[in-house]
Scaffold this motif. Structure first.
Motif, PDB file in Angstrom:
ATOM      1  N   ASP A 176       0.777  -0.749  -0.098  1.00 31.01           N
ATOM      2  CA  ASP A 176       0.107  -0.119   0.514  1.00 31.01           C
ATOM      3  C   ASP A 176       1.030   1.534  -0.142  1.00 31.01           C
ATOM      4  OD1 ASP A 176      -2.098   1.757   0.037  1.00 31.01           O
ATOM      5  OD2 ASP A 176      -3.311   0.820   1.954  1.00 31.01           O
ATOM      6  N   TYR A 177       1.211   2.066  -1.293  1.00 29.66           N
ATOM      7  CA  TYR A 177       2.197   3.064  -0.981  1.00 29.66           C
ATOM      8  C   TYR A 177       1.695   3.916  -1.026  1.00 29.66           C
ATOM      9  CZ  TYR A 177       5.653   0.396  -3.656  1.00 29.66           C
ATOM     10  OH  TYR A 177       7.024   0.155  -3.499  1.00 29.66           O
ATOM     11  N   ILE A 178      -0.003   3.867  -1.687  1.00 26.30           N
ATOM     12  CA  ILE A 178      -1.046   5.035  -0.411  1.00 26.30           C
ATOM     13  C   ILE A 178      -1.152   5.597   1.221  1.00 26.30           C
ATOM     14  CG2 ILE A 178      -3.043   6.368  -0.691  1.00 26.30           C
ATOM     15  CD1 ILE A 178      -3.335   4.693  -3.526  1.00 26.30           C
ATOM     16  N   ALA A 179      -0.889   4.132   1.597  1.00 28.08           N
ATOM     17  CA  ALA A 179      -0.424   4.433   2.818  1.00 28.08           C
ATOM     18  C   ALA A 179       0.741   4.538   3.365  1.00 28.08           C
ATOM     19  CB  ALA A 179      -0.838   3.725   3.626  1.00 28.08           C
ATOM     20  N   TYR A 180       2.032   4.244   2.517  1.00 23.81           N
ATOM     21  CA  TYR A 180       2.902   4.377   3.038  1.00 23.81           C
ATOM     22  C   TYR A 180       3.102   5.663   3.015  1.00 23.81           C
ATOM     23  CZ  TYR A 180       8.717   4.707   2.445  1.00 23.81           C
ATOM     24  OH  TYR A 180       9.394   4.285   2.676  1.00 23.81           O
ATOM     25  N   THR A 181       2.874   7.061   2.156  1.00 22.99           N
ATOM     26  CA  THR A 181       2.872   8.353   1.844  1.00 22.99           C
ATOM     27  C   THR A 181       2.480   9.485   2.570  1.00 22.99           C
ATOM     28  OG1 THR A 181       1.125   8.341   0.384  1.00 22.99           O
ATOM     29  CG2 THR A 181       3.829   7.471  -0.926  1.00 22.99           C
ATOM     30  N   ALA A 182       1.199   8.671   3.310  1.00 23.42           N
ATOM     31  CA  ALA A 182       0.707   8.895   4.518  1.00 23.42           C
ATOM     32  C   ALA A 182       1.837   8.627   5.143  1.00 23.42           C
ATOM     33  CB  ALA A 182      -0.801   8.609   4.541  1.00 23.42           C
ATOM     34  N   GLY A 183       1.968   8.577   6.191  1.00 22.47           N
ATOM     35  CA  GLY A 183       2.659   8.015   6.961  1.00 22.47           C
ATOM     36  C   GLY A 183       4.348   9.134   7.120  1.00 22.47           C
TER      37      GLY A 183
END
Length: 332
Positions: A296-303
């Motif tokens: 999950d790259y989107i969750a990774y960038t949010a984190g």
């Protein structure tokens, strides 16, 4: 009383008359008294008044502005892409592309919180804050001792510290792993505490010489005055040397927090329990877990965006101490 008032008024009138008489033209010539000349108003300087630049100077200025603009783009572009990726509800989890369009939303932040971001952040803050406090406390005292006292093997100790700084940390990874296993099996010590010990040990070695060199520039007349006044060594450090060393102590504190907070090599090697994962470990698992469905790259960038908040909160109060050098005039 009336007589005294009249006498004072007469005296004041005589003094005024004498001053006017003395400042007459004839008297001023005799005693070479010059009247104050009028101050000439200076002309304002405009850019059009400066000499015209030649071709080399114009090229130099254009090159400078181009380099500044290029540097700004290099810094700002990844940050903008990171924010757009974290807030894109139409984006695919397995990639960071915008082929499906862009729709602003907070789904990425919600997913990373469900993955356990709060627990990861708590573990990282505990490790980083405890390491920072211990490093600043120990390094301050040891640097003070090396700077202000003469004892046996002082120069050899400093040489040993410099040699330890030269050795790359990666060469000691096997020793760190064995140390973690021994503490976990023999003493039943949690691995995050072993991680704190390793961070503190590395921070002490890396910062003693820097702080000692900074304290060497503080005038020794302060120490002599303190001894004359009967101030002990402990009070001398806490009330005099430590406040004057705040710029460097603040720098040591900030970097002692940043290192453990963003570290990934040692936590991956020592910590295997998901309950004790640091924020770097947890976010890394979102993109390198080996399971394509869990990527999950989107969750990774949010984190990644939320990870910057603690460092920013620490930097705001600390930066004013970094730029405030109190050594000047401290010996007066």
């Amino acid at each position: 009383m009336d007589k005294i008032k009249n006498m004072l008024e007469n005296l004041r009138a005589k003094m005024t008359f004498n001053n006017k008489k003395f400042l007459n033209k004839d008297v001023s010539k005799k005693y070479d008294i010059k009247k104050p000349s009028k101050v000439k108003k200076t002309k304002r300087l405009y850019l059009s008044d400066l000499p015209r630049m030649n071709t080399f100077q114009k090229a130099k200025i254009l090159t400078f502005y181009f380099m500044v603009l290029l540097w700004a783009i290099i810094i700002i572009y990844p940050l903008v892409m990171l924010f757009l990726s974290a807030t894109n509800n139409k984006g695919r989890r397995e990639t960071l592309s915008f082929k499906d369009g862009y729709s602003f939303g907070t789904d990425g932040f919600t997913r990373v919180m469900h993955e356990g971001f709060g627990k990861w952040m708590t573990n990282s803050l505990i490790i980083s804050l405890v390491s920072m406090v211990l490093i600043v406390f120990i390094v301050g005292l040891v640097g003070f001792a090396f700077s202000r006292f003469n004892f046996k093997a002082k120069n050899r100790s400093l040489l040993g510290i410099m040699i330890l700084r030269i050795i790359p940390t990666i060469t000691a990874l096997i020793a760190f792993y064995i140390m973690g296993e021994i503490f976990a099996q023999k003493f039943n010590l949690e691995r995050k505490y072993t991680l704190i010990m390793l961070y503190v040990g590395g921070g002490i070695v890396g910062n003693i010489y820097i702080l000692k060199s900074y304290m060497d520039n503080i005038p020794r007349s302060i120490d002599e005055s303190a001894r004359i006044d009967g101030v002990g060594v402990w009070k001398q450090y806490w009330r005099m040397i430590a406040p004057l060393s705040l710029p460097m102590l603040s720098m040591v504190a900030f970097w002692s927090f940043i290192g453990p907070f963003g570290g990934i090599i040692l936590p991956n090697m020592l910590i295997n329990d998901p309950e004790n994962f640091t924020v770097a470990q947890g976010l890394r698992g979102l993109i390198t877990d080996g399971n394509a469905a869990a990527t999950d790259y989107i969750a990774y960038t949010a984190g990644a965006i939320m990870v910057a908040i603690p460092s920013l909160i620490l930097f705001i109060p600390v930066q004013r101490f970094m730029l405030n050098d109190k050594k000047e005039g401290s010996g007066k």
